[in-house]
Design a protein around this motif. Sequence first.
Motif, short mmCIF file in Angstrom:
data_model
loop_
_atom_site.label_atom_id
_atom_site.label_comp_id
_atom_site.label_asym_id
_atom_site.label_seq_id
_atom_site.Cartn_x
_atom_site.Cartn_y
_atom_site.Cartn_z
N PRO A 51 30.89 6.37 -22.90
CA PRO A 51 30.73 7.81 -22.65
C PRO A 51 31.82 8.36 -21.74
CG PRO A 51 29.25 6.59 -21.24
CD PRO A 51 29.97 5.56 -22.10
N GLY A 52 31.67 9.64 -21.39
CA GLY A 52 32.69 10.32 -20.60
C GLY A 52 32.42 10.32 -19.11
N ARG A 53 33.25 11.07 -18.38
CA ARG A 53 33.08 11.19 -16.93
C ARG A 53 31.78 11.93 -16.64
NH1 ARG A 53 32.96 13.46 -12.20
NH2 ARG A 53 32.44 15.47 -13.16
N ALA A 76 26.10 0.25 -25.80
CA ALA A 76 26.75 1.28 -24.99
C ALA A 76 26.78 0.81 -23.55
CB ALA A 76 26.03 2.61 -25.11
N ALA A 77 27.81 1.19 -22.83
CA ALA A 77 27.93 0.81 -21.43
C ALA A 77 28.44 1.99 -20.63
CB ALA A 77 28.86 -0.39 -21.27
N ASP A 78 27.98 2.10 -19.40
CA ASP A 78 28.47 3.15 -18.51
C ASP A 78 29.66 2.62 -17.71
OD1 ASP A 78 26.67 5.34 -19.05
OD2 ASP A 78 25.10 4.10 -18.18
N TRP A 79 30.40 3.54 -17.12
CA TRP A 79 31.56 3.15 -16.31
C TRP A 79 31.13 2.83 -14.88
CZ3 TRP A 79 35.46 2.14 -19.29
CH2 TRP A 79 35.64 2.86 -20.48
N ARG A 80 31.83 1.90 -14.27
CA ARG A 80 31.53 1.60 -12.87
C ARG A 80 31.71 2.86 -12.03
NH1 ARG A 80 34.65 -2.65 -9.83
NH2 ARG A 80 34.84 -3.81 -11.78
N GLY A 81 30.82 3.00 -11.04
CA GLY A 81 30.89 4.15 -10.16
C GLY A 81 30.10 5.35 -10.63
N GLN A 82 29.43 5.24 -11.77
CA GLN A 82 28.61 6.35 -12.23
C GLN A 82 27.43 5.82 -13.04
OE1 GLN A 82 31.61 8.59 -14.55
NE2 GLN A 82 30.54 8.01 -16.42
N ALA A 83 26.38 6.64 -13.13
CA ALA A 83 25.20 6.34 -13.96
C ALA A 83 24.53 5.02 -13.61
CB ALA A 83 25.58 6.36 -15.44
N GLY A 84 24.50 4.68 -12.35
CA GLY A 84 23.80 3.47 -11.94
C GLY A 84 24.62 2.20 -12.04
N SER A 85 25.84 2.31 -12.56
CA SER A 85 26.73 1.14 -12.56
C SER A 85 27.37 1.04 -11.18
CB SER A 85 27.80 1.27 -13.64
OG SER A 85 27.23 1.17 -14.92
N ASP A 99 42.01 3.54 -9.44
CA ASP A 99 43.02 3.70 -10.48
C ASP A 99 42.33 3.53 -11.83
OD1 ASP A 99 46.17 3.83 -10.80
OD2 ASP A 99 45.42 2.45 -12.33
N PHE A 100 42.80 4.23 -12.86
CA PHE A 100 42.18 4.10 -14.17
C PHE A 100 42.32 2.68 -14.73
CE2 PHE A 100 41.42 8.49 -16.21
CZ PHE A 100 40.97 9.01 -15.01
N SER A 101 43.26 1.92 -14.22
CA SER A 101 43.43 0.54 -14.68
C SER A 101 42.19 -0.31 -14.38
CB SER A 101 44.66 -0.10 -14.05
OG SER A 101 44.53 -0.16 -12.63
N VAL A 102 41.42 0.09 -13.37
CA VAL A 102 40.16 -0.62 -13.06
C VAL A 102 39.22 -0.50 -14.25
CG1 VAL A 102 38.16 -0.73 -11.53
CG2 VAL A 102 40.44 -0.24 -10.58
N TRP A 103 39.10 0.69 -14.79
CA TRP A 103 38.24 0.91 -15.95
C TRP A 103 38.80 0.23 -17.19
CZ3 TRP A 103 37.82 6.63 -14.25
CH2 TRP A 103 36.70 6.80 -13.41
N VAL A 104 40.11 0.23 -17.33
CA VAL A 104 40.73 -0.47 -18.46
C VAL A 104 40.40 -1.96 -18.40
CG1 VAL A 104 42.94 -1.17 -19.47
CG2 VAL A 104 42.59 1.21 -18.78
N ASP A 105 40.50 -2.54 -17.22
CA ASP A 105 40.15 -3.96 -17.06
C ASP A 105 38.69 -4.20 -17.40
OD1 ASP A 105 42.72 -4.53 -16.24
OD2 ASP A 105 42.25 -4.55 -14.11
N ASP A 106 37.81 -3.29 -16.97
CA ASP A 106 36.38 -3.43 -17.26
C ASP A 106 36.13 -3.41 -18.77
OD1 ASP A 106 35.71 -3.61 -14.59
OD2 ASP A 106 34.98 -1.54 -14.42
N LEU A 107 36.73 -2.45 -19.46
CA LEU A 107 36.52 -2.33 -20.89
C LEU A 107 37.06 -3.56 -21.62
CD1 LEU A 107 35.73 -1.00 -23.51
CD2 LEU A 107 37.78 0.46 -23.34
N ALA A 108 38.24 -4.02 -21.22
CA ALA A 108 38.81 -5.20 -21.87
C ALA A 108 37.91 -6.42 -21.70
CB ALA A 108 40.20 -5.48 -21.30
#
Length: 327
Positions: A51-53, A76-85, A99-108
């Motif tokens: 999902p989105g921001r 489906a998964a939420d991003w770290r730092g939001q929605a209880g993650s 940095d957005f690279s944190v989220w890129v690493d999470d998704l990978a």
Amino acid sequence: MVKHVWKGIGGREIPAGASESTWSASDGTAIRRIDWRRGDGPPRGSILFLPGRGDFYEKYLETFDYWASKGWCVTAADWRGQAGSAGPQSGPPVGDIADFSVWVDDLAHLYQIWRVQTPGPHVVIGHSMGGHLVLRTLAEQRIGPEAVVLSAPMLGFATVLPRAVQRIYAALMVRLGDPARPAWKSSEKPGARAALRANLLTHDETRYADEQWWRAQRPWLALGPASWRWLQKSSESFDRLDAPGVLEAVTTPLLLLATRHDALVSWPAIARAAQRLPKAQLVAWGREARHELLRECDAVRDRVLASIDDFLEREAAQRQDTAAMAE
């Protein structure tokens, strides 16, 4: 109008067959996910939705159930730092990231776990900020799905300010104070009134009310404005995708869904990306559609789902068959 007929769940119900859980990022952070499959027949494949921001997966339960009714295993998964993650969060709920690279690493990392756990073909779908992060992770060759769908991807902001001005101003504000402080007061963008937030997202009053219902049931789902650091890092991430040759090297089939009058993300940026991506298909709507295409009124949403169905029928299965023949 394309009409899909299936006995689905409402937007305020997590079915008994769905499993809510967490997965562990590479640094041990616990991040929410939901998985479900509907029916007893052989699976058609697997969809991973991001999902989105400020989003949370509860907003898309109707859509997940639709895909499950078509035979897809849905995660489906939420991003770290939001929605209880879990993630760096202190004080008021502000959307912030180092940095957005944190989220890129999470998704990978999640993709590798999910791909082993689920049957192919594997499809990744991202909405808004999730669409941006899916495309960036794909461009960095960190994931390798058979097909990708991007719903109103955040490839730029809907603003009259040039990208360079946005970047410079955000960087200045980061230096002048706490980088994690909110960049605006409320709603989804600077200057937007909270009372008129629905006008940015969807024409469907019932689906918009579903989101508010979930926030009342699970208050930790709510997220406030983005931080100045988030704005700075988003501009840097836009620049990475805009660099010459980056999108041109992506060979995965992509479907981009957008509305020409999106009040949040840049329609011109989406159109430019579609031209640069070698195997991209762009389907666009006019004023009948707002930002949340998968949560729009039925007249729009049915066409969105039909476009995704047609694309996956054509691309995902074909890529899976080709890969199987090569083995």
